[in-house]
Scaffold this motif. Structure first.
Motif, short mmCIF file in Angstrom:
data_model
loop_
_atom_site.label_atom_id
_atom_site.label_comp_id
_atom_site.label_asym_id
_atom_site.label_seq_id
_atom_site.Cartn_x
_atom_site.Cartn_y
_atom_site.Cartn_z
N LYS A 173 26.94 -29.17 35.10
CA LYS A 173 25.76 -29.05 35.34
C LYS A 173 24.86 -28.12 34.66
N ASN A 174 25.56 -26.93 34.34
CA ASN A 174 24.52 -25.83 33.74
C ASN A 174 24.26 -26.48 32.48
N GLU A 228 14.95 -32.96 28.56
CA GLU A 228 15.76 -33.88 29.67
C GLU A 228 15.55 -35.21 29.09
N LYS A 230 17.20 -29.13 30.40
CA LYS A 230 15.93 -29.29 31.10
C LYS A 230 14.66 -28.19 31.16
N LEU A 231 15.58 -26.97 31.07
CA LEU A 231 14.63 -25.63 30.96
C LEU A 231 13.90 -25.70 29.81
N SER A 235 22.99 -29.51 31.38
CA SER A 235 21.85 -30.32 31.86
C SER A 235 20.67 -29.37 32.24
N GLU A 236 21.02 -28.68 32.86
CA GLU A 236 19.81 -27.67 33.64
C GLU A 236 19.17 -26.81 32.61
N ALA A 261 23.68 -21.69 28.32
CA ALA A 261 24.18 -22.43 29.38
C ALA A 261 25.45 -21.83 30.22
#
Length: 235
Positions: free
Chosen positions: A119-120, A131, A126-127, A122-123, A156
Motif C-alpha cells: 500500500k506504500n 492516483e 497519490k502523494l 499507491s500512497e 515508497a
C-alpha cells in the motif's frame, strides 16, 4: 548537529598506471540530516562519483564513509545491497522505469524488496498526484509524470535519504519546477533528507546547504539562510 554522512579523506581512482583518473581527491565533507543539500559543479567535476559513493553504488579507493555514524566504506557487495535497500532512495535524470510495468507496479517493485506493505506504493503515487495514472505504462506518461513516478518509487520504501542525479535534466521548465517543488515538500513536510546534484547555480539556490565541487575536490560548503522557492528560480 546530527550528521547523515561523514566523509573522511576519500579518493576515487578509475583505471591504473598512466591511464588512471582520480575522480575524487581526498574529499572531506559532512552532510546534515534532514536538510536539502545541493552538490553543485560542472560536468566532470566529480559530483556524480561522490553521489554514487553516498548511495553505495560505488566504493571509495581510499578513505572512510560514515552513515549515521556507521562505517560503510568496506561493506561487502551483499551488505551494500542491503544498505541501499533499507536506507536509500534514488531519483535519476533518465527515470529508469521498467517499460513493461505500470506506474503502480514500478513503485511496488521497490517495496517488494523490503518488508514494507504494498500500500506504500499507491500512497506514494497519490502523494505525488498520480492516483489517476497508476495503471498507465511509462510510454503512456509524460516526462514529468514519469519523473514523479520515479520520485514515488524512491520514497515508497521510506528511505532515510533520497539521492537525486540531475532530476530535472530531461524536463522542461514547467515540469522541472513541479519536480523540484515535490522534492522540497518531501524535505519540509516529511523530514526526508535529500541530496541533489546539479550543474545549475539557480537550482542550487533552493537548497539549505550548497556544496561546490570542482576537479574532484570540495571548493566550499555554504549554509543558505533563505533558500528560494522553486517557483522563484530563474531557468
Amino acid at each position: 548537529m546530527s550528521y547523515l554522512y561523514e566523509i573522511n579523506n576519500i579518493s576515487k581512482i578509475y583505471g591504473s598506471g598512466s591511464g588512471a583518473t582520480e575522480a575524487l581527491k581526498g574529499v572531506n565533507l559532512t552532510i546534515e540530516e534532514g536538510k536539502l543539500t545541493a552538490i553543485l559543479g560542472p560536468s566532470g567535476s566529480g559530483k556524480s562519483t561522490l553521489l554514487n559513493i553516498l548511495g553505495a553504488l560505488d566504493k571509495p579507493t581510499s578513505g572512510q564513509v560514515l552513515f549515521l555514524g556507521e562505517d560503510i566504506s568496506h561493506y561487502s557487495s551483499k551488505k551494500l545491497a542491503k544498505f541501499r535497500r533499507e536506507n536509500i532512495g534514488f531519483v535519476f535524470q533518465s527515470y529508469n522505469l521498467l517499460p513493461n510495468l505500470t506506474a503502480l507496479e514500478n513503485v511496488e517493485f521497490s517495496t517488494e524488496i523490503t518488508s514494507l506493505p504494498k500500500k506504500n506504493a499507491s500512497e506514494a503515487l497519490k502523494l505525488l498526484g498520480l492516483e489517476h495514472r497508476m495503471k498507465h505504462y511509462p510510454s503512456e506518461l509524460s516526462g514529468g509524470e514519469q519523473q514523479r513516478v520515479s520520485i514515488a518509487r524512491a520514497i515508497a520504501k521510506r528511505p532515510k535519504v533520497v539521492l537525486c542525479d540531475e532530476p530535472t535534466g530531461a524536463l522542461d521548465n514547467k515540469t522541472g519546477i513541479i519536480a523540484l517543488k515535490i522534492l522540497r515538500d518531501l524535505n519540509k513536510n516529511l523530514g526526508t533528507s535529500i541530496v541533489l546534484i546539479t550543474h545549475s547555480k539557480e537550482i542550487a539556490k533552493m537548497a539549505d546547504v550548497v556544496v561546490r565541487v570542482m576537479s574532484g575536490e570540495i571548493l566550499d560548503k555554504e549554509f543558505v539562510s533563505s533558500p528560494l522557492s522553486p517557483d522563484d528560480i530563474e531557468w
